[in-house]
Motif scaffolding. Sequence first.
Motif, PDB file in Angstrom:
ATOM      1  N   GLY A  14       0.855  -1.183   0.000  1.00 21.44           N
ATOM      2  CA  GLY A  14       0.000   0.000   0.000  1.00 21.44           C
ATOM      3  C   GLY A  14       0.886   1.226   0.000  1.00 21.44           C
ATOM      4  O   GLY A  14       1.887   1.278   0.721  1.00 21.44           O
ATOM      5  N   ILE A  15       0.531   2.215  -0.824  1.00 22.47           N
ATOM      6  CA  ILE A  15       1.376   3.391  -0.975  1.00 22.47           C
ATOM      7  C   ILE A  15       0.549   4.660  -0.765  1.00 22.47           C
ATOM      8  O   ILE A  15      -0.524   4.817  -1.344  1.00 22.47           O
ATOM      9  N   ALA A  16       1.096   5.556   0.053  1.00 24.21           N
ATOM     10  CA  ALA A  16       0.469   6.853   0.319  1.00 24.21           C
ATOM     11  C   ALA A  16       1.533   7.942   0.201  1.00 24.21           C
ATOM     12  O   ALA A  16       2.729   7.659   0.301  1.00 24.21           O
ATOM     13  N   ILE A  17       1.083   9.171   0.012  1.00 28.75           N
ATOM     14  CA  ILE A  17       1.998  10.310  -0.112  1.00 28.75           C
ATOM     15  C   ILE A  17       1.458  11.466   0.721  1.00 28.75           C
ATOM     16  O   ILE A  17       0.247  11.631   0.848  1.00 28.75           O
ATOM     17  N   SER A  18       2.375  12.254   1.264  1.00 31.50           N
ATOM     18  CA  SER A  18       1.949  13.441   2.005  1.00 31.50           C
ATOM     19  C   SER A  18       1.738  14.591   1.030  1.00 31.50           C
ATOM     20  O   SER A  18       2.244  14.575  -0.092  1.00 31.50           O
ATOM     21  N   ASP A  19       1.004  15.599   1.485  1.00 29.63           N
ATOM     22  CA  ASP A  19       0.917  16.833   0.711  1.00 29.63           C
ATOM     23  C   ASP A  19       2.271  17.531   0.849  1.00 29.63           C
ATOM     24  O   ASP A  19       3.086  17.153   1.706  1.00 29.63           O
ATOM     25  N   TYR A  91      10.808   3.748  10.339  1.00 28.81           N
ATOM     26  CA  TYR A  91       9.833   2.689  10.611  1.00 28.81           C
ATOM     27  C   TYR A  91       8.803   3.231  11.583  1.00 28.81           C
ATOM     28  O   TYR A  91       9.144   3.916  12.546  1.00 28.81           O
ATOM     29  N   TRP A  92       7.536   2.914  11.309  1.00 31.44           N
ATOM     30  CA  TRP A  92       6.448   3.415  12.140  1.00 31.44           C
ATOM     31  C   TRP A  92       5.542   2.265  12.534  1.00 31.44           C
ATOM     32  O   TRP A  92       5.177   1.441  11.699  1.00 31.44           O
ATOM     33  N   ASP A  93       5.178   2.218  13.788  1.00 35.17           N
ATOM     34  CA  ASP A  93       4.311   1.162  14.321  1.00 35.17           C
ATOM     35  C   ASP A  93       3.012   1.107  13.515  1.00 35.17           C
ATOM     36  O   ASP A  93       2.294   2.095  13.420  1.00 35.17           O
ATOM     37  N   GLU A  94       2.740  -0.041  12.943  1.00 34.94           N
ATOM     38  CA  GLU A  94       1.534  -0.170  12.121  1.00 34.94           C
ATOM     39  C   GLU A  94       0.446  -1.008  12.782  1.00 34.94           C
ATOM     40  O   GLU A  94      -0.519  -1.404  12.126  1.00 34.94           O
ATOM     41  N   ARG A  95       0.577  -1.242  14.068  1.00 31.80           N
ATOM     42  CA  ARG A  95      -0.437  -2.048  14.751  1.00 31.80           C
ATOM     43  C   ARG A  95      -1.834  -1.491  14.507  1.00 31.80           C
ATOM     44  O   ARG A  95      -2.065  -0.285  14.637  1.00 31.80           O
ATOM     45  N   LEU A  96      -2.725  -2.367  14.120  1.00 34.55           N
ATOM     46  CA  LEU A  96      -4.149  -2.089  13.925  1.00 34.55           C
ATOM     47  C   LEU A  96      -4.472  -1.178  12.741  1.00 34.55           C
ATOM     48  O   LEU A  96      -5.620  -0.800  12.556  1.00 34.55           O
ATOM     49  N   THR A  97      -3.498  -0.820  11.918  1.00 34.18           N
ATOM     50  CA  THR A  97      -3.818   0.042  10.776  1.00 34.18           C
ATOM     51  C   THR A  97      -4.675  -0.694   9.752  1.00 34.18           C
ATOM     52  O   THR A  97      -5.598  -0.100   9.195  1.00 34.18           O
ATOM     53  N   THR A  98      -4.397  -1.967   9.513  1.00 38.35           N
ATOM     54  CA  THR A  98      -5.215  -2.719   8.555  1.00 38.35           C
ATOM     55  C   THR A  98      -6.619  -2.907   9.114  1.00 38.35           C
ATOM     56  O   THR A  98      -7.608  -2.802   8.379  1.00 38.35           O
ATOM     57  N   VAL A  99      -6.729  -3.144  10.405  1.00 34.72           N
ATOM     58  CA  VAL A  99      -8.045  -3.279  11.042  1.00 34.72           C
ATOM     59  C   VAL A  99      -8.818  -1.965  10.902  1.00 34.72           C
ATOM     60  O   VAL A  99     -10.000  -1.949  10.547  1.00 34.72           O
ATOM     61  N   LYS A 121      -3.681   0.251   0.559  1.00 34.46           N
ATOM     62  CA  LYS A 121      -3.473   1.679   0.296  1.00 34.46           C
ATOM     63  C   LYS A 121      -4.015   2.511   1.459  1.00 34.46           C
ATOM     64  O   LYS A 121      -3.368   3.452   1.914  1.00 34.46           O
ATOM     65  N   ILE A 122      -5.189   2.147   1.967  1.00 36.67           N
ATOM     66  CA  ILE A 122      -5.783   2.875   3.092  1.00 36.67           C
ATOM     67  C   ILE A 122      -4.943   2.672   4.348  1.00 36.67           C
ATOM     68  O   ILE A 122      -4.729   3.618   5.123  1.00 36.67           O
ATOM     69  N   ALA A 123      -4.418   1.465   4.544  1.00 36.32           N
ATOM     70  CA  ALA A 123      -3.539   1.215   5.691  1.00 36.32           C
ATOM     71  C   ALA A 123      -2.282   2.090   5.591  1.00 36.32           C
ATOM     72  O   ALA A 123      -1.815   2.632   6.602  1.00 36.32           O
ATOM     73  N   ALA A 124      -1.740   2.260   4.379  1.00 35.94           N
ATOM     74  CA  ALA A 124      -0.573   3.132   4.185  1.00 35.94           C
ATOM     75  C   ALA A 124      -0.920   4.578   4.533  1.00 35.94           C
ATOM     76  O   ALA A 124      -0.100   5.294   5.122  1.00 35.94           O
ATOM     77  N   VAL A 125      -2.138   4.995   4.210  1.00 32.74           N
ATOM     78  CA  VAL A 125      -2.587   6.349   4.574  1.00 32.74           C
ATOM     79  C   VAL A 125      -2.607   6.491   6.097  1.00 32.74           C
ATOM     80  O   VAL A 125      -2.123   7.494   6.636  1.00 32.74           O
ATOM     81  N   PHE A 126      -3.139   5.497   6.801  1.00 37.68           N
ATOM     82  CA  PHE A 126      -3.182   5.551   8.265  1.00 37.68           C
ATOM     83  C   PHE A 126      -1.768   5.596   8.856  1.00 37.68           C
ATOM     84  O   PHE A 126      -1.505   6.363   9.783  1.00 37.68           O
ATOM     85  N   ILE A 127      -0.866   4.780   8.334  1.00 40.74           N
ATOM     86  CA  ILE A 127       0.518   4.766   8.822  1.00 40.74           C
ATOM     87  C   ILE A 127       1.140   6.147   8.648  1.00 40.74           C
ATOM     88  O   ILE A 127       1.702   6.720   9.587  1.00 40.74           O
ATOM     89  N   LEU A 128       1.037   6.681   7.438  1.00 43.11           N
ATOM     90  CA  LEU A 128       1.650   7.980   7.147  1.00 43.11           C
ATOM     91  C   LEU A 128       0.987   9.098   7.940  1.00 43.11           C
ATOM     92  O   LEU A 128       1.672   9.965   8.496  1.00 43.11           O
TER      93      LEU A 128
END
Length: 138
Positions: A14-19, A91-99, A121-128
Amino acid sequence: MRILGLDVGDKRIGIAISDPMGWTAQGIETLKRQSKEKDLARLVELIHTYEVDTIVCGLPRNMNGTYGPKAEETRRFGDKLQEHFQIPLIYWDERLTTVSAQKTLLQGDVSRAKRKEVVDKIAAVFILQNYLDARAKS
């Protein structure tokens, strides 16, 4: 310059980008993994297109905070990214991002087939976004 967010999985990334200001995260795509070479080639395109200066990669942790085999795989992938791109990788904690992503898609009444296509992709948005929010608070 922008920050790229990644949710790295065995089958998809999953890929996300910042503004440009680093305030919000938007989903770009879900990359279906083919080979390391093809995956890196697509990431090269995105890094150049969006003028990325930092990568935030979700790191899977167990609920008790420990790291398992998936975290080691993610670190190996991250090491390759850092070698290849020579830009900072966080590296960023991704716990529960997919949930959280699944719940968001369910609330939006997205079909099961479509959820499978976009959940990473949505999980990547949450991580970022979590990273951006924490950075803004510090």
